[in-house]
Design a protein around this motif. Structure first.
Motif, short mmCIF file in Angstrom:
data_model
loop_
_atom_site.label_atom_id
_atom_site.label_comp_id
_atom_site.label_asym_id
_atom_site.label_seq_id
_atom_site.Cartn_x
_atom_site.Cartn_y
_atom_site.Cartn_z
N ALA A 31 4.30 -5.24 3.52
CA ALA A 31 4.92 -6.44 4.06
C ALA A 31 3.96 -7.62 3.99
N LEU A 32 2.68 -7.35 4.19
CA LEU A 32 1.67 -8.40 4.10
C LEU A 32 1.56 -8.93 2.67
N GLU A 33 1.65 -8.04 1.70
CA GLU A 33 1.62 -8.47 0.29
C GLU A 33 2.71 -9.51 0.03
N ASP A 34 3.91 -9.21 0.48
CA ASP A 34 5.03 -10.14 0.30
C ASP A 34 4.79 -11.44 1.05
N ASP A 35 4.27 -11.33 2.26
CA ASP A 35 4.04 -12.49 3.11
C ASP A 35 3.03 -13.45 2.49
N LEU A 36 1.95 -12.91 1.94
CA LEU A 36 0.88 -13.75 1.39
C LEU A 36 1.03 -14.03 -0.10
N GLY A 37 1.85 -13.24 -0.78
CA GLY A 37 1.98 -13.42 -2.22
C GLY A 37 0.78 -12.91 -2.99
N LEU A 38 0.05 -11.96 -2.40
CA LEU A 38 -1.10 -11.33 -3.05
C LEU A 38 -0.84 -9.84 -3.15
N SER A 39 -1.44 -9.21 -4.14
CA SER A 39 -1.30 -7.76 -4.27
C SER A 39 -2.24 -7.07 -3.28
N ARG A 40 -1.90 -5.82 -2.99
CA ARG A 40 -2.74 -5.00 -2.11
C ARG A 40 -4.16 -4.95 -2.68
N GLN A 41 -4.25 -4.79 -3.99
CA GLN A 41 -5.57 -4.71 -4.63
C GLN A 41 -6.37 -6.00 -4.42
N GLN A 42 -5.73 -7.15 -4.55
CA GLN A 42 -6.42 -8.42 -4.33
C GLN A 42 -6.94 -8.52 -2.89
N ILE A 43 -6.09 -8.18 -1.94
CA ILE A 43 -6.48 -8.27 -0.53
C ILE A 43 -7.61 -7.30 -0.24
N GLU A 44 -7.43 -6.04 -0.64
CA GLU A 44 -8.44 -5.02 -0.33
C GLU A 44 -9.77 -5.31 -1.01
N SER A 45 -9.76 -5.71 -2.26
CA SER A 45 -11.03 -5.96 -2.95
C SER A 45 -11.74 -7.16 -2.36
N ARG A 46 -11.00 -8.18 -1.97
CA ARG A 46 -11.62 -9.37 -1.37
C ARG A 46 -12.27 -9.03 -0.03
N LEU A 47 -11.57 -8.26 0.80
CA LEU A 47 -12.10 -7.93 2.12
C LEU A 47 -13.19 -6.86 2.05
N LYS A 48 -13.18 -6.09 1.00
CA LYS A 48 -14.25 -5.10 0.80
C LYS A 48 -15.59 -5.79 0.59
N THR A 49 -15.58 -6.99 0.02
CA THR A 49 -16.82 -7.71 -0.23
C THR A 49 -17.55 -8.07 1.06
#
Length: 66
Positions: A31-49
């Motif tokens: 649901a967050l992916e749809d809300d932000l317009g980002l893929s799970r991979q984009q979100i997870e890789s960014r926050l992993k940093t």
């Protein structure tokens, strides 16, 4: 707060927005992916940093460096 380009935000600011949206508006990461317009991979890789990973059981990103 509306964000037009979440992929351009500082990762710490994105973390706050992501966890707030997960807590109040989005029942899961899909649901967050749809809300932000980002893929799970984009979100997870960014926050992993900055040392955070998604915890499905708690529906939030938590530090994995502690």
């Amino acid at each position: 707060m509306e964000i037009d380009h979440p992929e351009r935000l500082d990762a710490n600011i994105l973390l706050g927005i992501v966890n707030e949206r997960l807590r109040h508006d989005c029942g899961d990461l899909a649901a967050l992916e749809d809300d932000l317009g980002l893929s799970r991979q984009q979100i997870e890789s960014r926050l992993k940093t900055i040392g955070f990973q998604y915890q499905a059981s708690q529906n939030q990103f938590k530090s994995f460096t502690k």
